[in-house]
Design an enzyme around this catalytic site. Structure first.
Site, PDB file in Angstrom:
ATOM      1  N   GLY A   1       4.800 -10.434   4.271  1.00 52.94           N
ATOM      2  CA  GLY A   1       5.559 -10.419   5.524  1.00 52.94           C
ATOM      3  C   GLY A   1       4.872 -11.232   6.609  1.00 52.94           C
ATOM      4  O   GLY A   1       3.641 -11.264   6.696  1.00 52.94           O
TER       5      GLY A   1
ATOM      6  N   LEU B   1       8.966  -3.003  11.855  1.00 55.59           N
ATOM      7  CA  LEU B   1       8.714  -1.926  10.897  1.00 55.59           C
ATOM      8  C   LEU B   1       7.263  -1.962  10.426  1.00 55.59           C
ATOM      9  O   LEU B   1       6.693  -3.025  10.186  1.00 55.59           O
ATOM     10  CB  LEU B   1       9.648  -2.053   9.691  1.00 55.59           C
ATOM     11  CG  LEU B   1      11.119  -1.799   9.951  1.00 55.59           C
ATOM     12  CD1 LEU B   1      11.881  -1.696   8.644  1.00 55.59           C
ATOM     13  CD2 LEU B   1      11.328  -0.521  10.753  1.00 55.59           C
ATOM     14  N   SER B   2       6.682  -0.781  10.310  1.00 49.30           N
ATOM     15  CA  SER B   2       5.301  -0.661   9.830  1.00 49.30           C
ATOM     16  C   SER B   2       5.144   0.740   9.246  1.00 49.30           C
ATOM     17  O   SER B   2       5.739   1.701   9.760  1.00 49.30           O
ATOM     18  CB  SER B   2       4.333  -0.825  11.015  1.00 49.30           C
ATOM     19  OG  SER B   2       3.080  -0.253  10.713  1.00 49.30           O
ATOM     20  N   SER B   3       4.337   0.860   8.206  1.00 49.01           N
ATOM     21  CA  SER B   3       4.099   2.191   7.620  1.00 49.01           C
ATOM     22  C   SER B   3       3.423   3.090   8.648  1.00 49.01           C
ATOM     23  O   SER B   3       3.477   4.314   8.550  1.00 49.01           O
ATOM     24  CB  SER B   3       3.209   2.072   6.389  1.00 49.01           C
ATOM     25  OG  SER B   3       3.831   1.243   5.446  1.00 49.01           O
TER      26      SER B   3
ATOM     27  N   MET C   1       0.853  -1.196   0.000  1.00 46.57           N
ATOM     28  CA  MET C   1       0.000   0.000   0.000  1.00 46.57           C
ATOM     29  C   MET C   1       0.887   1.244   0.000  1.00 46.57           C
ATOM     30  O   MET C   1       0.462   2.328   0.392  1.00 46.57           O
ATOM     31  CB  MET C   1      -0.928  -0.013   1.214  1.00 46.57           C
ATOM     32  CG  MET C   1      -1.881  -1.212   1.193  1.00 46.57           C
ATOM     33  SD  MET C   1      -3.445  -0.956   2.026  1.00 46.57           S
ATOM     34  CE  MET C   1      -2.903  -0.744   3.695  1.00 46.57           C
TER      35      MET C   1
ATOM     36  N   ASP D   1       2.247  -9.561   9.361  1.00 39.78           N
ATOM     37  CA  ASP D   1       0.797  -9.676   9.212  1.00 39.78           C
ATOM     38  C   ASP D   1       0.453 -11.159   9.137  1.00 39.78           C
ATOM     39  O   ASP D   1       0.030 -11.668   8.092  1.00 39.78           O
ATOM     40  CB  ASP D   1       0.346  -8.943   7.943  1.00 39.78           C
ATOM     41  CG  ASP D   1       0.564  -7.449   8.078  1.00 39.78           C
ATOM     42  OD1 ASP D   1      -0.069  -6.835   8.939  1.00 39.78           O
ATOM     43  OD2 ASP D   1       1.406  -6.900   7.333  1.00 39.78           O
TER      44      ASP D   1
ATOM     45  N   ALA E   1       4.225   3.802   0.895  1.00 38.72           N
ATOM     46  CA  ALA E   1       4.995   4.245   2.074  1.00 38.72           C
ATOM     47  C   ALA E   1       6.044   3.179   2.392  1.00 38.72           C
ATOM     48  O   ALA E   1       6.148   2.686   3.521  1.00 38.72           O
ATOM     49  CB  ALA E   1       4.089   4.511   3.268  1.00 38.72           C
TER      50      ALA E   1
ATOM     51  N   GLY F   1      11.047  -3.100   5.500  1.00 35.31           N
ATOM     52  CA  GLY F   1      10.288  -4.357   5.496  1.00 35.31           C
ATOM     53  C   GLY F   1       9.864  -4.705   4.072  1.00 35.31           C
ATOM     54  O   GLY F   1      10.030  -5.839   3.601  1.00 35.31           O
ATOM     55  N   HIS F   2       9.302  -3.706   3.359  1.00 30.42           N
ATOM     56  CA  HIS F   2       8.924  -3.927   1.957  1.00 30.42           C
ATOM     57  C   HIS F   2      10.162  -4.273   1.125  1.00 30.42           C
ATOM     58  O   HIS F   2      10.114  -5.131   0.254  1.00 30.42           O
ATOM     59  CB  HIS F   2       8.279  -2.674   1.362  1.00 30.42           C
ATOM     60  CG  HIS F   2       7.001  -2.265   2.031  1.00 30.42           C
ATOM     61  ND1 HIS F   2       6.908  -1.144   2.807  1.00 30.42           N
ATOM     62  CD2 HIS F   2       5.778  -2.838   2.030  1.00 30.42           C
ATOM     63  CE1 HIS F   2       5.671  -1.025   3.257  1.00 30.42           C
ATOM     64  NE2 HIS F   2       4.960  -2.040   2.803  1.00 30.42           N
TER      65      HIS F   2
END
Ligand code: PAF
Length: 284
Positions: free
Chosen positions: A155, A192-194, A38, A158, A40, A44-45
């Site tokens: 990931g 890590l998270s947006s 999504m 989630d 940002a 992690g991405h």
């Protein structure tokens, strides 16, 4: 060297129209790795992207803030949007194609509904966010159909989403391998998270108690404590300052378990820090 770098950057293609992307990929040879996001984008991405580039001939990243997975009152409008930076990150990472569709290109007013299985989607995350996973599965199914990848990367942070997507792909006999990827953390342990950018300095400190609780559970298990209720107590006590949604221990099929079993269990935490919901977990 600079020229090589420039060529790689210049090579990345951007598609906005699903039909055009489908026409383009139809004629491609070799394996396609797909990383749905999504936007940002953070480290992690990037690790999903790197895994995809390592495993496949071509990597496609989608950037789409999927409205159907947000509930009324959630952060759809304020969800971070960083399209230009995201495109740069993708091109520097060596992504071949970025897919950035509009809402209208993905959804119509007359379409069949995808419903996540109640017993697995209305617990934990789904209890606080009913219908969230219907939206996730709907968009992931659409994206997989558009891109038709060999492998898709998700990931482990989630964990429930990952489980439901694997379950959907198995149940609907989709031709894709779902590749689970390790959680990426800051040096101090924060996953890590947006959404981390919503945290103030103080809240970020408080949020650290989530990953610290997982570490405490780990330590307790090293001392032979495997009872779920005792482990949950240890973790809850360490998160007294947080608004805890759940602290749960499940098996790989997301059934609650009374005891942790090595290589079969996941410890999950969902908690709010201020207005920000954070999740984290530990795969035992
Ligand atoms: O995990 C996410 O970022 C989203 O839920 C996903 C898989 C891209 C679907 O919108």
């Amino acid at each position: 060297m600079l020229l090589l770098f420039y060529n790689k950057v210049a090579k990345m293609k951007i598609f906005e129209n699903p039909k055009e992307l489908m026409d383009y990929t139809k004629n491609l040879k070799g394996s396609i790795g797909f990383v749905p996001t999504m936007g940002a984008l953070h480290a992690g991405h990037l690790s999903l992207i790197k895994n995809s580039i390592r495993d496949n001939d071509l990597t496609i990243v989608s950037i789409f803030i999927n409205p159907t997975q947000f509930l009324p009152g959630e952060d759809l409008d304020k969800y971070p949007r960083k399209l230009e930076a995201d495109k740069k990150i993708c091109s520097l990472a060596g992504v071949d194609i970025v897919f950035i569709p509009t809402r209208e290109k993905i959804y119509s007013n007359t379409e069949p509904k995808v419903l996540a299985p109640n017993q697995k989607a209305y617990i934990l995350e789904g209890l606080k966010r009913p219908t969230h996973f219907d939206g996730v599965l709907t968009v992931v199914l659409k994206l997989l159909n558009i891109i038709n990848p060999t492998r898709a990367y998700f990931g482990k942070k989630d964990a429930q989403q990952l489980y439901l997507i694997q379950n959907m792909c198995r149940s609907l006999f989709l031709h894709v391998e779902i590749v689970p990827c390790e959680i990426v953390r800051e040096d101090d342990g924060l996953a890590l998270s947006s959404r981390n950018i919503y945290l103030s300095k103080e809240q970020r400190k408080e949020a650290l108690n989530i990953s610290k609780s997982l570490k405490l559970a780990s330590k307790a298990m090293m001392k032979d404590e495997f009872e779920s209720k005792n482990l949950k107590k240890i973790m809850r006590e360490n998160m007294k300052n947080l608004d805890i949604d759940y602290v749960e221990i499940v098996d790989r099929d997301f059934n609650r378990v009374d005891k942790v079993t090595l290589k079969q269990s996941i410890i999950l935490i969902g908690a709010k820090v201020g207005d920000t919901r954070l999740i984290d977990n530990l795969w035992i």
